[in-house]
Design a protein around this motif. Structure first.
Motif, PDB file in Angstrom:
ATOM      1  N   ASP A   1       0.812  -1.220   0.000  1.00  0.00           N
ATOM      2  CA  ASP A   1       0.000   0.000   0.000  1.00  0.00           C
ATOM      3  C   ASP A   1       0.842   1.265   0.000  1.00  0.00           C
ATOM      4  O   ASP A   1       0.289   2.370  -0.056  1.00  0.00           O
ATOM      5  N   ASP A   2       2.156   1.121   0.061  1.00  0.00           N
ATOM      6  CA  ASP A   2       3.017   2.303   0.001  1.00  0.00           C
ATOM      7  C   ASP A   2       2.831   3.009  -1.339  1.00  0.00           C
ATOM      8  O   ASP A   2       2.696   2.374  -2.387  1.00  0.00           O
ATOM      9  N   VAL A   3       2.866   4.317  -1.296  1.00  0.00           N
ATOM     10  CA  VAL A   3       2.670   5.124  -2.496  1.00  0.00           C
ATOM     11  C   VAL A   3       4.037   5.431  -3.113  1.00  0.00           C
ATOM     12  O   VAL A   3       4.908   6.015  -2.470  1.00  0.00           O
ATOM     13  N   TRP A   4       4.196   5.049  -4.349  1.00  0.00           N
ATOM     14  CA  TRP A   4       5.466   5.249  -5.051  1.00  0.00           C
ATOM     15  C   TRP A   4       5.450   6.569  -5.812  1.00  0.00           C
ATOM     16  O   TRP A   4       4.411   7.022  -6.298  1.00  0.00           O
ATOM     17  N   GLU A   5       6.636   7.165  -5.923  1.00  0.00           N
ATOM     18  CA  GLU A   5       6.829   8.388  -6.680  1.00  0.00           C
ATOM     19  C   GLU A   5       7.844   8.127  -7.788  1.00  0.00           C
ATOM     20  O   GLU A   5       8.664   7.220  -7.683  1.00  0.00           O
ATOM     21  N   LEU A   6       7.793   8.953  -8.823  1.00  0.00           N
ATOM     22  CA  LEU A   6       8.678   8.786  -9.974  1.00  0.00           C
ATOM     23  C   LEU A   6       9.317  10.122 -10.310  1.00  0.00           C
ATOM     24  O   LEU A   6       8.625  11.144 -10.401  1.00  0.00           O
ATOM     25  N   TYR A   7      10.647  10.109 -10.502  1.00  0.00           N
ATOM     26  CA  TYR A   7      11.360  11.344 -10.800  1.00  0.00           C
ATOM     27  C   TYR A   7      12.333  11.134 -11.956  1.00  0.00           C
ATOM     28  O   TYR A   7      12.957  10.075 -12.082  1.00  0.00           O
ATOM     29  N   ASP A   8      12.449  12.170 -12.772  1.00  0.00           N
ATOM     30  CA  ASP A   8      13.392  12.193 -13.880  1.00  0.00           C
ATOM     31  C   ASP A   8      14.701  12.772 -13.365  1.00  0.00           C
ATOM     32  O   ASP A   8      14.830  13.988 -13.178  1.00  0.00           O
ATOM     33  N   GLY A   9      15.669  11.916 -13.135  1.00  0.00           N
ATOM     34  CA  GLY A   9      16.908  12.372 -12.539  1.00  0.00           C
ATOM     35  C   GLY A   9      17.771  13.215 -13.447  1.00  0.00           C
ATOM     36  O   GLY A   9      18.654  13.932 -12.976  1.00  0.00           O
ATOM     37  N   THR A  10      17.565  13.149 -14.737  1.00  0.00           N
ATOM     38  CA  THR A  10      18.386  13.954 -15.648  1.00  0.00           C
ATOM     39  C   THR A  10      17.929  15.402 -15.682  1.00  0.00           C
ATOM     40  O   THR A  10      18.731  16.307 -15.888  1.00  0.00           O
ATOM     41  N   GLY A  11      16.633  15.642 -15.483  1.00  0.00           N
ATOM     42  CA  GLY A  11      16.125  17.006 -15.534  1.00  0.00           C
ATOM     43  C   GLY A  11      15.557  17.502 -14.223  1.00  0.00           C
ATOM     44  O   GLY A  11      15.094  18.642 -14.146  1.00  0.00           O
ATOM     45  N   ASP A  12      15.549  16.657 -13.200  1.00  0.00           N
ATOM     46  CA  ASP A  12      14.976  17.016 -11.900  1.00  0.00           C
ATOM     47  C   ASP A  12      15.962  16.577 -10.828  1.00  0.00           C
ATOM     48  O   ASP A  12      15.812  15.530 -10.202  1.00  0.00           O
ATOM     49  N   TYR A  13      16.967  17.389 -10.609  1.00  0.00           N
ATOM     50  CA  TYR A  13      18.091  17.043  -9.744  1.00  0.00           C
ATOM     51  C   TYR A  13      17.657  16.728  -8.323  1.00  0.00           C
ATOM     52  O   TYR A  13      18.203  15.835  -7.678  1.00  0.00           O
ATOM     53  N   SER A  14      16.657  17.432  -7.818  1.00  0.00           N
ATOM     54  CA  SER A  14      16.320  17.336  -6.396  1.00  0.00           C
ATOM     55  C   SER A  14      15.079  16.498  -6.101  1.00  0.00           C
ATOM     56  O   SER A  14      14.619  16.485  -4.970  1.00  0.00           O
ATOM     57  N   GLN A  15      14.527  15.808  -7.087  1.00  0.00           N
ATOM     58  CA  GLN A  15      13.298  15.036  -6.904  1.00  0.00           C
ATOM     59  C   GLN A  15      12.155  15.945  -6.435  1.00  0.00           C
ATOM     60  O   GLN A  15      11.526  15.725  -5.411  1.00  0.00           O
ATOM     61  N   ALA A  16      11.904  16.967  -7.223  1.00  0.00           N
ATOM     62  CA  ALA A  16      10.878  17.950  -6.875  1.00  0.00           C
ATOM     63  C   ALA A  16       9.571  17.753  -7.637  1.00  0.00           C
ATOM     64  O   ALA A  16       8.517  18.201  -7.171  1.00  0.00           O
TER      65      ALA A  16
END
Length: 790
Positions: free
Chosen positions: A537-552
């Motif tokens: 049930d944990d909610v996963w997040e997805l980040y583009d590390g090449t264009g989103d350095y800080s996971q914002a």
């Protein structure tokens, strides 16, 4: 590295002795008698000296070298003449990061999925490093390096941390270091630490009043060892691992260092985070398009903190900043020593600014004495109390930590903190590499993804050493890190470490070719109350590390297929490296029987003998929340007797039974705030006697008081009262000693130097009553304490 062929077959360690066959003469005077000269084992020509500096609990946004407010001129100096890595990662926790660093393997692969205090029988969480994964220091030593470690070692299984070992996991025994000077465990008092030289307990060489500080002591020993090594073995390279306790709580530093930051944090953590972010962009240590992540609801805004508490909160950060600058200064002494010896050019230096993100284990208010929090007595530290103690923060009378808000600010620009392995706030640490002989660029920035497991293979490649196939007769599994050497010459080189899993207490994540999928399962400072979700049930997040350095910018809702792919990939990597089964249990992991690990404590009685000491709290029966007796068989000389019979804990909480001017005393020290003293009415007569202290617990819950009775043989000689007790823990670093007291003392009635018992002790026994209230302690509370100590 040299291109000269190496005559040793180094894949098997120790290198087999293979004397060349030849003529054996009968008489050594025979002209045909010829043997090659004995030569010391050396690594291949050109192998560099190696220095790894690993600081403790420093967030990415703390050090000035990475845009933070804490001045770190040594890190800046090395960065100006070396390379700065802004995408270097750890495991989110100290012991796992250290085990990974020293082996080149993922933390679960070497049994350190968590801290040693929460080890289970599952291979990935056992705290036992398999012998198929030899430590880097062992590999280097067996290839001809001189090896030494100074500072913190938190990789020894708790049941092996007593003075009896076994010492397989200690640095100077099975760890491969020929020299070790430091401490065993998660944290230590910087003013009065429990130290070991090798496996032998030693006392600090001076007192706080004489100017002693642990980081300075460690630097002294490291500098002296390096000088001696180069004086006696100039042709032999060294491997030095310098891992001070700084800047782990308690934040202890000389006052003048903290005073350098007077008034600089009065605007609070929200403003400081903005300032750090701006400075990071100005320095170029983060991309120009990086975003500053938002403050989560779990973290109180500075403006919402009580006004009367703000001077204390600001001082907490001043003390921390001084602590970090002081540690960096001591690292500078090591660098200066190496430079003065003329070998800095040929020394590969790794300066890793933190073994995880900044620590959020100090609660929102911070603490003057962490032990109050650990015992569920934080309410005793009221704003009025803290204000009265503000000038003592960082001093020998404190055992302090800063607020969660400062930890969050010190991790700018990232989300979350230490323990949160899902997000970069827990795992991204600044790193600087300096090796003038190894690369030509000065002041370069490297943005390839790198991880703490990459350090070991980098060092081996730099030294021209093969990854060993066999060590001490055991076939080795492959190193799991990727050498960073390719980045030394080419800042634009395509990254080679493009897949990495993360996991800590159910917080988990995966990095793959620029993308990261993450889920936070547990908030580090919320460890009591609330129900944890099921893992599915944990909610996963997805980040583009090449264009989103800080996971914002969370893209999970926009790219569900990619998220699902990465979730599956995490599961495969977790299976490969032993991260399964996921384990977010609390009480089960703290109880050795339920966790499946050995324990030194059994039954309701324990016998001690004179001279025993440095017994950690988990190796002594617990007298908390119950009645107990202490019985000592002693011989008092005719001219009187003084000194400690038994003592547990120290200045910040504990108890002792000792003799003062011939009279037996029992002292219970409640959190360093109040002492309860019971003294015998008469002097202990000369001769052999049974001295006994009986504590009758009031019952009715945890942390209650009780009545004290002292006996000479069977005759009562004194009565007293303890109004309240510590229900959970006495200390994170103080120990139990028989016939003396090491470290800080439970009471000011004696000093460590004067604590030796002047008579003879034949034995001391603790017997527990049957009114145990320990079962009433919330298992989540036990877990919180174990985690906060690491």
């Amino acid at each position: 590295m040299s291109s000269t062929p190496d005559r040793y077959a180094r894949a098997t360690l120790p290198i087999p002795d293979r004397p060349a066959p030849g003529l054996t003469t009968y008489d050594a005077k025979d002209p045909d008698t010829s043997y090659p000269p004995i030569e010391p084992l050396l690594p291949p020509a050109g192998a560099p000296n190696v220095l790894i500096v690993l600081l403790d609990d420093v967030g990415f946004g703390a050090a000035s070298a990475f845009g933070g407010p804490c001045r770190t001129p040594t890190a800046e100096r090395l960065a100006a003449n070396g390379l700065t890595y802004n995408r270097f990662h750890t495991t989110a926790l100290c012991a796992p990061s250290r085990a990974a660093l020293l082996s080149g393997r993922n933390h679960h692969s070497v049994g350190m999925g968590s801290i040693t205090e929460t080890a289970t029988s599952a291979p990935g969480n056992s705290s036992l490093r398999p012998n198929t994964k030899a430590p880097l220091a062992m590999t280097l030593k067996l290839n001809g390096y001189s090896t030494a470690q100074f500072g913190k070692c938190h990789e020894v299984p708790v049941w092996q941390s007593s003075p009896m070992g076994p010492f397989d996991a200690w640095p100077s025994a099975g760890g491969g270091f020929e020299k070790f000077y430091g401490f065993i465990g998660g944290e230590n008092n910087q003013w009065d630490p429990a130290l070991y030289d090798g496996t032998t307990a030693v006392e600090p060489p001076a007192t706080p009043e004489q100017g002693y500080h642990l980081t300075e002591d460690l630097a002294d020993h490291a500098c002296n060892w390096i000088r001696q090594q180069k004086a006696l073995m100039p042709d032999k390279p060294f491997f030095v691992y310098f891992a001070p306790g700084a800047t782990h709580a308690p934040h202890h530093v000389p006052k003048e260092w903290a005073d350098r930051y007077r008034g600089q944090f009065d605007d609070g953590w929200d403003v400081q985070r903005e300032r750090t972010f701006a400075r990071q962009k100005e320095l170029g240590v983060i991309p120009a398009d990086a975003q500053l992540t938002a403050r989560h609801d779990e973290i109180t805004a500075w403006s919402d903190m009580p006004d009367e508490l703000k001077p204390v909160l600001a001082r907490q950060m001043e003390v921390y900043a001084g602590f970090l600058e002081h540690a960096d200064h001591e690292v500078g002494r090591l660098i200066d020593t190496i430079e003065e010896l003329g070998v800095l050019e040929d020394t590969l230096v790794y300066y890793i600014v933190g073994d995880n993100g900044a620590s959020a284990e100090g609660t929102m208010n911070g603490a003057f004495n962490e032990m109050a929090n650990f015992n569920g007595m934080a309410a005793l530290e009221t704003p009025e109390f803290l204000l009265g103690k503000v000038d003592e923060l960082g001093s020998p009378t404190s055992y302090n930590h800063y607020s969660v808000g400062w930890a969050w600010a010190m991790n700018a620009p990232f989300q979350w903190t230490k323990q949160v392995a899902s997000h970069w706030g827990g795992t991204r640490n600044g790193a600087v590499v300096h090796w003038p002989a190894g690369f030509t660029e000065r002041g370069g920035l490297r943005q390839q993804f790198t991880h703490v497991i990459d350090v070991a293979p980098t060092i081996l490649e730099a030294a021209g050493l093969p990854e060993p196939v066999s060590v001490n007769g055991v076939q080795q599994s492959p190193i799991e890190g990727t050498s960073m050497l390719y980045t030394f010459a080419d800042g634009s080189a395509h990254e080679r470490h493009d897949l990495q899993y993360f996991e800590m207490f159910g917080n988990r994540g995966i990095y793959y070719r620029g993308w990261s999928a993450v889920t936070k399962h547990r908030t580090p400072w919320i460890m009591v109350g609330g129900d944890l979700p099921a893992f599915d049930d944990d909610v996963w997040e997805l980040y583009d590390g090449t264009g989103d350095y800080s996971q914002a910018d969370n893209l999970a809702g926009k790219m569900p297929d990619l998220l699902a792919k990465l979730q599956r990939l995490w599961l495969m990597e977790a299976t490969k490296y032993g991260a399964l089964p996921l384990d977010d249990r609390t009480s089960e992991r703290l109880d050795p029987g339920m966790a499946g690990r050995p324990t030194l404590v059994r039954g309701n009685s324990q016998l001690f003998y004179p001279g025993m000491g440095r017994l950690s709290e988990n190796s002594v029966v617990s007298i908390k929340n119950k009645s107990f007796t202490v019985t000592a068989d002693v011989v008092a000389p005719a001219d009187g007797v003084d000194g400690v019979i038994i003592a547990q804990g120290g200045r910040f909480g504990g108890w002792c039974l000792y003799v003062d001017n011939g009279k037996v005393r029992f002292v219970y020290n409640l959190l360093g705030i109040r002492e309860f003293v019971t003294e015998a009415d008469v002097v202990l007569p000369a001769g052999r006697h049974q001295v006994r202290m009986a504590f009758a617990y009031d019952g009715g819950g945890l942390g209650k008081g009780g009545d004290v009775t002292l006996y000479h043989d069977d005759a009562p000689v004194g009565r007293g009262r303890v109004e309240a007790t510590q229900p959970m823990i006495f200390s994170a670093d103080e120990t139990t000693d028989i016939g003396y007291e090491s470290g800080t003392t439970v009471t000011s009635g004696y000093t460590a130097a004067s604590s030796r018992f002047t008579g003879r002790i034949n034995g001391v026994r603790i017997d527990l009553g049957d009114d145990d209230h320990g079962h009433a302690i919330d298992p989540e509370e036990r877990f919180r304490i174990a985690m906060a100590r690491q």
